[in-house]
Structures are given as structure tokens and as C-alpha cells.
Scaffold this motif. Structure first.
Motif, PDB file in Angstrom:
ATOM      1  N   MET A   1       0.325  -1.563   0.212  1.00 50.73           N
ATOM      2  CA  MET A   1       0.004   0.050   0.251  1.00 50.73           C
ATOM      3  C   MET A   1       0.775   1.197  -0.076  1.00 50.73           C
ATOM      4  N   PRO A   2       1.125   1.899  -1.241  1.00 45.36           N
ATOM      5  CA  PRO A   2       1.226   3.440  -1.095  1.00 45.36           C
ATOM      6  C   PRO A   2       1.433   4.156   0.256  1.00 45.36           C
ATOM      7  N   GLY A   3       2.569   4.668   1.122  1.00 43.72           N
ATOM      8  CA  GLY A   3       2.588   5.761   1.222  1.00 43.72           C
ATOM      9  C   GLY A   3       2.421   5.005   3.301  1.00 43.72           C
ATOM     10  N   ILE A   4       2.144   3.438   3.273  1.00 44.33           N
ATOM     11  CA  ILE A   4       2.040   3.308   4.627  1.00 44.33           C
ATOM     12  C   ILE A   4       3.086   2.533   5.132  1.00 44.33           C
ATOM     13  N   ASP A   5       4.292   2.262   4.531  1.00 39.94           N
ATOM     14  CA  ASP A   5       5.659   2.144   5.198  1.00 39.94           C
ATOM     15  C   ASP A   5       5.538   2.658   6.349  1.00 39.94           C
ATOM     16  N   GLU A   6       5.652   4.561   6.176  1.00 36.50           N
ATOM     17  CA  GLU A   6       6.063   5.258   7.711  1.00 36.50           C
ATOM     18  C   GLU A   6       5.277   5.311   8.343  1.00 36.50           C
ATOM     19  N   TRP A   7       4.663   4.327   8.640  1.00 37.32           N
ATOM     20  CA  TRP A   7       3.360   4.396   9.896  1.00 37.32           C
ATOM     21  C   TRP A   7       4.855   2.872  10.214  1.00 37.32           C
ATOM     22  N   ALA A   8       4.656   2.302   9.826  1.00 33.17           N
ATOM     23  CA  ALA A   8       4.963   0.344  10.418  1.00 33.17           C
ATOM     24  C   ALA A   8       5.665   0.810  11.359  1.00 33.17           C
ATOM     25  N   ARG A   9       5.583  -0.374  13.196  1.00 31.47           N
ATOM     26  CA  ARG A   9       6.175   0.206  14.041  1.00 31.47           C
ATOM     27  C   ARG A   9       6.873  -1.868  14.507  1.00 31.47           C
ATOM     28  N   PRO A  10       7.766  -1.365  14.968  1.00 29.56           N
ATOM     29  CA  PRO A  10       7.871  -2.913  15.598  1.00 29.56           C
ATOM     30  C   PRO A  10       7.651  -2.529  17.157  1.00 29.56           C
ATOM     31  N   VAL A  11       7.311  -3.748  17.114  1.00 30.48           N
ATOM     32  CA  VAL A  11       6.222  -4.441  18.440  1.00 30.48           C
ATOM     33  C   VAL A  11       6.738  -5.491  19.062  1.00 30.48           C
ATOM     34  N   VAL A  12       6.793  -6.015  20.297  1.00 29.44           N
ATOM     35  CA  VAL A  12       7.449  -7.194  20.854  1.00 29.44           C
ATOM     36  C   VAL A  12       6.277  -7.484  21.792  1.00 29.44           C
ATOM     37  N   TYR A 148       1.097  -1.861  12.706  1.00 28.69           N
ATOM     38  CA  TYR A 148      -0.037  -0.524  11.872  1.00 28.69           C
ATOM     39  C   TYR A 148      -0.634   0.029  13.121  1.00 28.69           C
ATOM     40  N   PRO A 149      -0.522   1.213  12.902  1.00 36.27           N
ATOM     41  CA  PRO A 149      -1.887   2.239  13.871  1.00 36.27           C
ATOM     42  C   PRO A 149      -3.506   1.894  13.366  1.00 36.27           C
ATOM     43  N   MET A 150      -4.538   1.778  14.540  1.00 35.01           N
ATOM     44  CA  MET A 150      -5.727   1.921  14.104  1.00 35.01           C
ATOM     45  C   MET A 150      -5.809   3.014  13.010  1.00 35.01           C
ATOM     46  N   LEU A 151      -6.848   2.451  12.160  1.00 39.18           N
ATOM     47  CA  LEU A 151      -7.142   3.623  10.681  1.00 39.18           C
ATOM     48  C   LEU A 151      -7.223   5.086  10.808  1.00 39.18           C
ATOM     49  N   GLU A 152      -7.959   5.217  12.710  1.00 36.95           N
ATOM     50  CA  GLU A 152      -8.435   6.179  12.903  1.00 36.95           C
ATOM     51  C   GLU A 152      -6.995   7.164  14.015  1.00 36.95           C
ATOM     52  N   GLU A 153      -5.498   7.063  13.248  1.00 38.76           N
ATOM     53  CA  GLU A 153      -4.967   8.053  13.686  1.00 38.76           C
ATOM     54  C   GLU A 153      -3.946   7.999  12.323  1.00 38.76           C
ATOM     55  N   LEU A 154      -4.433   7.341  11.354  1.00 47.25           N
ATOM     56  CA  LEU A 154      -4.043   8.297   9.498  1.00 47.25           C
ATOM     57  C   LEU A 154      -4.387   8.721   9.984  1.00 47.25           C
ATOM     58  N   PRO A 155      -4.119   9.811   8.807  1.00 47.59           N
ATOM     59  CA  PRO A 155      -4.165  11.068   8.542  1.00 47.59           C
ATOM     60  C   PRO A 155      -5.841  10.899   7.722  1.00 47.59           C
ATOM     61  N   LYS A 156      -6.344  11.136   7.309  1.00 49.66           N
ATOM     62  CA  LYS A 156      -7.977  11.476   6.170  1.00 49.66           C
ATOM     63  C   LYS A 156      -6.843  11.185   4.871  1.00 49.66           C
ATOM     64  N   ALA A 157      -6.148  12.594   4.891  1.00 48.47           N
ATOM     65  CA  ALA A 157      -6.316  12.067   2.781  1.00 48.47           C
ATOM     66  C   ALA A 157      -5.115  11.034   2.702  1.00 48.47           C
ATOM     67  N   LEU A 158      -4.490  10.125   3.535  1.00 53.63           N
ATOM     68  CA  LEU A 158      -3.671   8.860   3.251  1.00 53.63           C
ATOM     69  C   LEU A 158      -4.756   7.853   3.301  1.00 53.63           C
ATOM     70  N   ILE A 159      -5.822   8.374   4.790  1.00 55.18           N
ATOM     71  CA  ILE A 159      -7.297   6.814   4.357  1.00 55.18           C
ATOM     72  C   ILE A 159      -7.539   6.948   2.953  1.00 55.18           C
ATOM     73  N   ASP A 160      -7.867   8.452   2.171  1.00 53.70           N
ATOM     74  CA  ASP A 160      -8.467   8.153   1.525  1.00 53.70           C
ATOM     75  C   ASP A 160      -7.955   7.956  -0.011  1.00 53.70           C
ATOM     76  N   GLY A 187       5.239  -0.623  19.250  1.00 50.83           N
ATOM     77  CA  GLY A 187       3.835  -0.957  18.382  1.00 50.83           C
ATOM     78  C   GLY A 187       2.939   0.387  18.554  1.00 50.83           C
ATOM     79  N   TRP A 188       1.674   0.715  18.366  1.00 51.41           N
ATOM     80  CA  TRP A 188       0.955   1.312  18.823  1.00 51.41           C
ATOM     81  C   TRP A 188      -0.009   0.918  19.244  1.00 51.41           C
ATOM     82  N   THR A 189      -0.657   2.079  20.341  1.00 52.67           N
ATOM     83  CA  THR A 189      -2.412   2.240  20.950  1.00 52.67           C
ATOM     84  C   THR A 189      -3.277   1.368  20.621  1.00 52.67           C
ATOM     85  N   ALA A 190      -3.796   0.475  21.369  1.00 51.53           N
ATOM     86  CA  ALA A 190      -5.193  -0.267  20.985  1.00 51.53           C
ATOM     87  C   ALA A 190      -6.221   0.127  21.854  1.00 51.53           C
ATOM     88  N   TRP A 191      -6.454   1.780  21.035  1.00 51.70           N
ATOM     89  CA  TRP A 191      -7.788   2.456  22.047  1.00 51.70           C
ATOM     90  C   TRP A 191      -8.650   1.489  22.077  1.00 51.70           C
TER      91      TRP A 191
END
Length: 253
Positions: A1-12, A148-160, A187-191
Motif C-alpha cells: 500500500m503506497p504511503g503506509i510504510d512510514e507508519w509501520a512500527r516494530p512491536v514485541v 500499524y496504527p488503527m485507521l483512526e490514527e492515520l491522516p484522512k488524506a492517507l486513508i482516502d 507498536g501502537w496503542t490499542a485504543w
């Protein structure tokens, strides 16, 4: 998916399992590698929650020892942002509820094990504590992944743009990877109760603090630790990426 790599975080994912940890192990709720000549940390009791008839209410203003919650060695978890000349992270909980978050207070120590020559003979235990905030000893069987974060944490332009690149709109949302809900580092927060918001800024340098540690009420394996945070939620610790010795933020969700 274009533009999503920068949102990847390692998680243990820590994946706690029943066992008998020692001070030489990474663990939850076991004994710590604590120097005999260093005072054990205590909570001063000034923010113990006193509105209900509970152990916490009977301990308002009472100084109580913190309880060993987590110990992580650099050799086992190099993903943690260890400061120079440290190789173990030790996390403590005050196992009484506090006014600010209706949960435990958190104390963190980054330590150099080479400077520990003699360890404490017996860890002090609080006379008063909330039973559902005290952990049972657990060994760790870590599982490493990318999150990857929950979709709600991504910028709207990226989601679109991501939606536009998918042929099946519903499948896009249904197949978006879940955020790990168990105890973990990174990782990211499980809101799930309050929803995502702007990351809390570090009061010393202004950088956004990042999800660094999560302690969960429920583990995916079913081997729960015995503590309960909020409404069966997760205690999240956000630390400054520039310097973990800057003040950290605790959020229970």
C-alpha cells in the motif's frame, strides 16, 4: 500500500506465561535485580483515591512501597530505547488506585547491572493494596512483529488514498491489521475506550511521546497476569523518543 510504510512500527508482544522467574530473568511480577544499598522506591500516598471504601481510601497520605511489575533485560529486548550504560528496565506499580487515572502509579528505573554487586535480601511488600492491581509472576515468551496504527490514527488524506487504491471498499476495512491488545513493548496503542488523540507532548523538549510499553488486563493466550486496569483495559506508557529519562505519560484505556 503506497504511503503506509512510514507508519509501520516494530512491536514485541511479551506473551507472559506461568513460571518461576528469578532476578536474572526478564519477567512480569517476579523479583528484581535490586541493589542492597539502594533504597526501595515508595509512593508517598498523596494521590491515593479516597472516594470509595477500599484499600486505596484507607491509604490516603500513607507511604507504601512500590511493587515489582516488570523487568526487561537488554539482551532479551534490544528493541527498548535503553539509555547509554544501562541494560535492564525495571517497572514498578503502586498497587493502590490514584486520583488521576483510577489506577496504579508507575515508577521506572533504567539500570546498569554491572554496578549491582549485592542484591536486596527481601523486597518490601505493601500492607495495603488492591488485589486486582497486583501481578502474579510470569515468564515471557516474546513474539516479534510489525504493527500499524488503527485507521483512526492515520491522516484522512492517507486513508482516502488507500481506499481509492482498493477494489473492494469493505474488504479494505475488514482486512486492516489489528493492533495487539496484550502486554507489549513498542507498536501502537490499542485504543478501545477513549479513542485516539494527539500524542502527549514531552514537557521538557516538546517532542510527541510514543507508545513504549503496554501492560494488559487480558492476554491473547488467556494466561492473564491477574491485574485489571480500568474497565479491563490496558495501561499504556508513553515515553519521549529523544530521552526516556524525560517525564513519561501513563494512560489507561
Amino acid at each position: 500500500m503506497p504511503g503506509i510504510d512510514e507508519w509501520a512500527r516494530p512491536v514485541v508482544e511479551l506473551n507472559p506465561a506461568p513460571g518461576e522467574p528469578t532476578a536474572a530473568d526478564s519477567h512480569i511480577g517476579g523479583p528484581l535485580l535490586w541493589p542492597a544499598d539502594e533504597p526501595w522506591p515508595h509512593c508517598d500516598g498523596s494521590t491515593h483515591e479516597g472516594s470509595t471504601d477500599s484499600p486505596s481510601a484507607h491509604a490516603v497520605g500513607v507511604r507504601v512501597p512500590f511493587v515489582s511489575a516488570l523487568q526487561l533485560y537488554r539482551r532479551d529486548f534490544p528493541e527498548l530505547p535503553f539509555p547509554a550504560d544501562t541494560d535492564v528496565l525495571q517497572v514498578f506499580l503502586c498497587t493502590l488506585r490514584h486520583e488521576r487515572n483510577w489506577g496504579p502509579d508507575v515508577h521506572v528505573v533504567w539500570r546498569d547491572t554491572a554496578r549491582v554487586t549485592t542484591t536486596i535480601a527481601e523486597e518490601p511488600r505493601p500492607e495495603l493494596q488492591e488485589p486486582d492491581l497486583a501481578p502474579a509472576p510470569r515468564l515471557l515468551k516474546p513474539v516479534r512483529d510489525v504493527e500499524y496504527p488503527m485507521l483512526e490514527e492515520l491522516p484522512k488524506a492517507l486513508i482516502d488514498s488507500l481506499e481509492a487504491a482498493q477494489e473492494d471498499y469493505d474488504e479494505f476495512f475488514d482486512t486492516w491489521p489489528d493492533v495487539a491488545t496484550g502486554s507489549k513493548i513498542g507498536g501502537w496503542t490499542a485504543w478501545w475506550q477513549t479513542g485516539p488523540g494527539p500524542g502527549p507532548e514531552c514537557p521538557e523538549c516538546g517532542d510527541p511521546r510514543r507508545q513504549t510499553l503496554a501492560l494488559a488486563t487480558h492476554e491473547p493466550s488467556g494466561d492473564d497476569v491477574g491485574w485489571e486496569f480500568g474497565r479491563e483495559g490496558v495501561l499504556n506508557v508513553f515515553m519521549c523518543p529523544r530521552d526516556v529519562n524525560h517525564p513519561f505519560e501513563v494512560h489507561i484505556d
